[in-house]
Design a protein around this motif. Structure first.
Motif, PDB file in Angstrom:
ATOM      1  N   LEU A 100      -0.485 -24.797  13.402  1.00 38.57           N
ATOM      2  CA  LEU A 100      -1.011 -24.077  14.383  1.00 38.57           C
ATOM      3  C   LEU A 100      -1.685 -24.725  15.476  1.00 38.57           C
ATOM      4  N   ASN A 101      -1.863 -24.195  16.885  1.00 37.59           N
ATOM      5  CA  ASN A 101      -2.378 -24.713  17.799  1.00 37.59           C
ATOM      6  C   ASN A 101      -3.832 -24.535  17.592  1.00 37.59           C
ATOM      7  N   PRO A 102      -4.727 -25.616  17.420  1.00 37.42           N
ATOM      8  CA  PRO A 102      -6.369 -25.687  17.131  1.00 37.42           C
ATOM      9  C   PRO A 102      -7.130 -24.673  17.982  1.00 37.42           C
ATOM     10  N   GLU A 103      -6.655 -24.852  19.226  1.00 36.54           N
ATOM     11  CA  GLU A 103      -7.580 -24.192  20.185  1.00 36.54           C
ATOM     12  C   GLU A 103      -7.370 -22.257  20.245  1.00 36.54           C
ATOM     13  N   THR A 104      -5.966 -22.029  20.299  1.00 35.87           N
ATOM     14  CA  THR A 104      -5.447 -20.778  20.207  1.00 35.87           C
ATOM     15  C   THR A 104      -5.512 -20.113  18.910  1.00 35.87           C
ATOM     16  N   LYS A 105      -5.220 -20.986  17.976  1.00 27.72           N
ATOM     17  CA  LYS A 105      -4.918 -20.275  16.816  1.00 27.72           C
ATOM     18  C   LYS A 105      -3.655 -19.504  16.343  1.00 27.72           C
ATOM     19  N   LEU A 106      -2.626 -19.836  17.237  1.00 33.94           N
ATOM     20  CA  LEU A 106      -1.545 -19.196  17.238  1.00 33.94           C
ATOM     21  C   LEU A 106      -0.480 -20.374  16.501  1.00 33.94           C
ATOM     22  N   VAL A 107       0.361 -19.800  15.628  1.00 33.85           N
ATOM     23  CA  VAL A 107       1.525 -20.582  15.149  1.00 33.85           C
ATOM     24  C   VAL A 107       2.437 -21.170  16.250  1.00 33.85           C
ATOM     25  N   THR A 108       2.833 -22.495  16.409  1.00 37.04           N
ATOM     26  CA  THR A 108       3.304 -22.973  17.150  1.00 37.04           C
ATOM     27  C   THR A 108       4.840 -23.402  16.639  1.00 37.04           C
ATOM     28  N   ASP A 109       4.908 -23.735  15.527  1.00 43.28           N
ATOM     29  CA  ASP A 109       6.096 -24.300  14.742  1.00 43.28           C
ATOM     30  C   ASP A 109       5.977 -24.027  13.251  1.00 43.28           C
ATOM     31  N   VAL A 110       7.145 -24.007  12.590  1.00 44.82           N
ATOM     32  CA  VAL A 110       7.070 -23.948  11.322  1.00 44.82           C
ATOM     33  C   VAL A 110       7.939 -25.101  10.534  1.00 44.82           C
ATOM     34  N   VAL A 111       7.606 -25.469   9.553  1.00 45.02           N
ATOM     35  CA  VAL A 111       7.970 -26.708   8.754  1.00 45.02           C
ATOM     36  C   VAL A 111       8.863 -26.313   7.817  1.00 45.02           C
ATOM     37  N   VAL A 112      10.431 -26.723   7.875  1.00 47.60           N
ATOM     38  CA  VAL A 112      11.315 -26.299   7.065  1.00 47.60           C
ATOM     39  C   VAL A 112      11.744 -27.345   6.171  1.00 47.60           C
TER      40      VAL A 112
END
Length: 92
Positions: free
Chosen positions: A29-41
């Protein structure tokens, strides 16, 4: 326009050819926007596991137990490995 995606831990991650390339370990998560930026596979076998960080831009579809990557994602080996860091805000 916002895109809604469903992420379930251990969901199968599928490449553009329909082959399973790993499983979802976690999201970033981007801590400022709370949006998911990446996934860990999580890729590899029992004794040869590797966690790769994949930007959400490479995800074309999600379902309850499945995440499908775009053809542009290519091989997961090209993505950076997960590096955990613990950051502390000096003002808090």
């Amino acid at each position: 326009m916002e895109k809604i995606m469903l992420f379930q831990k251990n969901a199968d991650v599928i490449d553009a050819n329909g082959q399973q390339v790993g499983s979802l370990e976690r999201v970033v998560l981007n801590p400022e926007t709370k949006l998911v930026t990446d996934v860990v596979v999580r890729t590899g076998t029992l004794f040869n596991k590797a966690d790769k960080v994949v930007p959400v831009e490479y995800i074309v579809e999600t379902a309850e137990n499945q995440i499908v990557l775009s053809r542009a994602a290519g091989e997961l080996t090209a993505f950076p490995p997960l590096e955990e860091r613990h950051l502390v805000d000096a003002e808090e």
